[in-house]
Design an enzyme around this catalytic site. Structure first.
Site, PDB file in Angstrom:
ATOM      1  N   HIS A 157       0.835  -1.223   0.000  1.00 44.65           N
ATOM      2  CA  HIS A 157       0.000   0.000   0.000  1.00 44.65           C
ATOM      3  C   HIS A 157       0.867   1.271   0.000  1.00 44.65           C
ATOM      4  CE1 HIS A 157      -3.169  -2.926   0.712  1.00 44.65           C
ATOM      5  NE2 HIS A 157      -2.406  -3.413   1.670  1.00 44.65           N
ATOM      6  N   GLU A 182      -2.361   0.477   7.863  1.00 42.13           N
ATOM      7  CA  GLU A 182      -1.501  -0.604   7.376  1.00 42.13           C
ATOM      8  C   GLU A 182      -0.311  -0.090   6.579  1.00 42.13           C
ATOM      9  OE1 GLU A 182      -3.262  -3.489   4.722  1.00 42.13           O
ATOM     10  OE2 GLU A 182      -1.318  -4.483   4.532  1.00 42.13           O
ATOM     11  N   HIS A 237       2.720  -6.965   4.641  1.00 42.22           N
ATOM     12  CA  HIS A 237       1.336  -6.515   4.817  1.00 42.22           C
ATOM     13  C   HIS A 237       0.865  -6.780   6.238  1.00 42.22           C
ATOM     14  CE1 HIS A 237      -0.048  -5.625   0.627  1.00 42.22           C
ATOM     15  NE2 HIS A 237       1.101  -6.235   0.367  1.00 42.22           N
ATOM     16  N   GLU A 288       1.615 -11.542   6.172  1.00 48.73           N
ATOM     17  CA  GLU A 288       0.538 -10.879   6.920  1.00 48.73           C
ATOM     18  C   GLU A 288       0.984 -10.944   8.381  1.00 48.73           C
ATOM     19  OE1 GLU A 288      -1.843  -9.242   5.677  1.00 48.73           O
ATOM     20  OE2 GLU A 288      -2.497 -10.124   3.776  1.00 48.73           O
TER      21      GLU A 288
HETATM   22 ZN   LIG Z   1      -2.286  -5.225   2.698  1.00 49.52          ZN
END
Ligand SMILES: [Zn+2]
Length: 496
Positions: A328, A342, A395, A461
């Site tokens: 992102h 995030e 992420h 993640e």
């Molecule tokens: Zn993400």
């Protein structure tokens, strides 16, 4: 009983044969010493054991020491350093243990005094002195004591690193190292450099060291250069395809110890790389990886080549190109929860990971280093143009249900499936133990950046920003730092 014995023996063999090759760090040994005299003496002990002829130079006579390497090589002996006024204790001990019969002193009496010569003579060792009115003439006079060479090396006489870096090659080829200056070809070396037996010349350093005019006067010259001394040493290792099975590593600005490293590298026909004392230069890292070097000997004390450098050499990730993609950015904030964005969390973790991997000796490229946005395809393209060995996308997760929590690692089977899985399996448990989060395991998913990246790639993640438990952990600088260390050690594990 017999079959038990057999099993026992076979498993012993398995331990010795399989374990060291499968899961080992690179091996690094050190030739130590409390002073330049002791280091040179220890190098001599290790490289020669005994030496009937030894070349002796003064404390700071780096140019003489380096020019002495090809001569010492022909005499099958080492170069030792001494205090100029009085024979150094370590040097004296070395001459005894080497059972030396002849010492060739290089330089004037201000470099190695007659008092030192008399001390050597008192040991029952014969001496001879090769001198010159300056380092240029001395280099020519050393050349005259060597077998008629088929070629010569010409370097600038005050930039010691160039001579040191080429010394193993020069010695192997039987080429003397001749010194010139930045103004042109020194007259002192001209007749030796242009002698009829000389068919080729190796020039080390760019035109600001050995001028174009000097170069053009030399016989069939080849120039090896680089933007730093580390590049020059790396380029020499590559060009001459030197044996890297036990590469010697010396400090680029530590001329006494790195010239000793060059001497033993010459003797053993090994490559010599140079390093900064505090961290392994990028070009040196890249050379370690491209030449697949796994065994090193560093020369000098822990002040000369620090444990940090040794740890970098040992790390299987040394010189590996790692691409980090913080997910992102800018208008794309990614998941949001409990005050966490995030995009910012990913960048924070990625920057910490960059630091950890860089400290470990890897070569890191990031898709972004600030709050900017790249398309998924741009991220993939950046990874490809970085020629990355591995791709790591960072992420954080989110779920409508705030009880969802934990850490997971994704890979995709489109490209490099087996190695992507291996990378994921190395990183996932390290993240979990760093954060103490729930282990959601290794999973497959066709996320764009890992589907289209052709190198082994994973998407991490790290935790759920939507979870009150995980978000607290992910807000903590301590935990983020641990997380980065964990991922970094997972990367090392992957390359191990
Ligand atoms: Zn993400």
């Amino acid at each position: 009983m017999r079959s038990m014995m057999k099993t026992a023996i076979l498993s012993l063999i398995a331990i010795f044969v399989i374990v060291p090759t499968a899961l080992a760090d690179n091996s690094v040994s050190r030739i130590d010493g409390g002073s330049r005299y002791a280091v040179a003496a220890n190098v001599a002990k290790k490289g020669w054991g005994t030496a009937s002829t030894v070349v002796l130079v003064g404390k700071t006579a780096y140019a003489d020491a380096t020019a002495g390497i090809p001569l010492a090589y022909q005499k099958n002996g080492p170069v030792l350093y001494t205090n100029s006024k009085s024979l150094s204790g370590d040097t004296k001990k070395a001459l005894t243990s080497l059972k030396t019969k002849t010492v060739i002193v290089l330089g004037s009496t201000s470099s190695v005094s007659n008092n030192v010569v008399n001390q050597v003579k008192k040991m029952g060792i014969s001496t001879q002195r090769i001198s010159g009115k300056n380092r240029y003439e001395l280099s020519a006079n050393i050349a005259k004591k060597m077998k008629k060479p088929a070629g010569v090396v010409v370097v600038e006489g005050s930039f010691y690193a160039h001579g040191i870096a080429i010394a193993p090659v020069a010695a192997q080829k039987g080429f003397p190292i001749l010194y010139t200056d930045k103004k042109g070809l020194r007259s002192e070396i001209a007749s030796v450099a242009k002698a009829s037996n000389v068919k080729q010349t190796i020039v080390v350093g760019g035109e600001n060291y050995v001028t174009k005019a000097a170069y053009n006067q030399l016989k069939s010259p080849t120039r090896i250069k680089g933007s730093t001394r580390y590049d020059v040493a790396a380029n020499i290792v590559k060009k001459y395809n030197m044996s890297v099975n036990n590469t010697y590593v010396g400090r680029g600005f530590g001329y006494a110890t790195s010239s000793s490293a060059a001497g033993i590298a010459a003797k053993q026909n090994k490559a010599l790389l140079l390093t900064n004392e505090k961290t392994l230069p990028k070009v040196t890292r890249a050379t370690v990886s491209s030449k697949k070097i796994t065994k090193f000997t560093v020369v000098g004390s822990t002040n000369t080549v620090t444990p940090t450098v040794v740890n970098q050499l040992k790390n299987p990730a040394v010189g590996k190109k790692v691409f980090i993609d913080p997910g992102h950015g800018a208008h794309d904030s990614g998941a949001v929860g409990y005050g966490l964005y995030e995009k910012n969390l990913n960048l924070d973790v990625a920057k910490r990971l960059n630091t950890k991997l860089n400290n470990a000796g890897a070569l890191v490229t990031m898709s972004r280093t600030s709050d900017t946005f790249d398309s998924l395809q741009t991220r993939v393209s950046k990874g490809a143009s970085a020629n990355a060995d591995i791709f790591i996308s960072v992420h954080a997760n989110s779920n409508d249900n705030s009880s969802a929590n934990g850490t997971e690692t994704y890979y995709d089977k489109t490209y490099a499936a087996a190695n992507s899985l291996k990378l994921a399996q190395n990183i996932q448990p390290k993240m979990v133990s760093a954060l103490g989060t729930r282990d959601r395991g290794v999973k497959t998913a066709g996320f764009y950046v890992i589907k289209y990246s052709k190198m082994p790639s994973v998407l991490l993640e790290t935790g759920f920003v939507s979870s009150p438990v995980d978000s607290n952990i992910l807000k903590s600088a301590t935990y983020k730092d641990r997380l980065a260390s964990g991922i970094s050690s997972g990367v090392s594990g992957y390359f191990r």
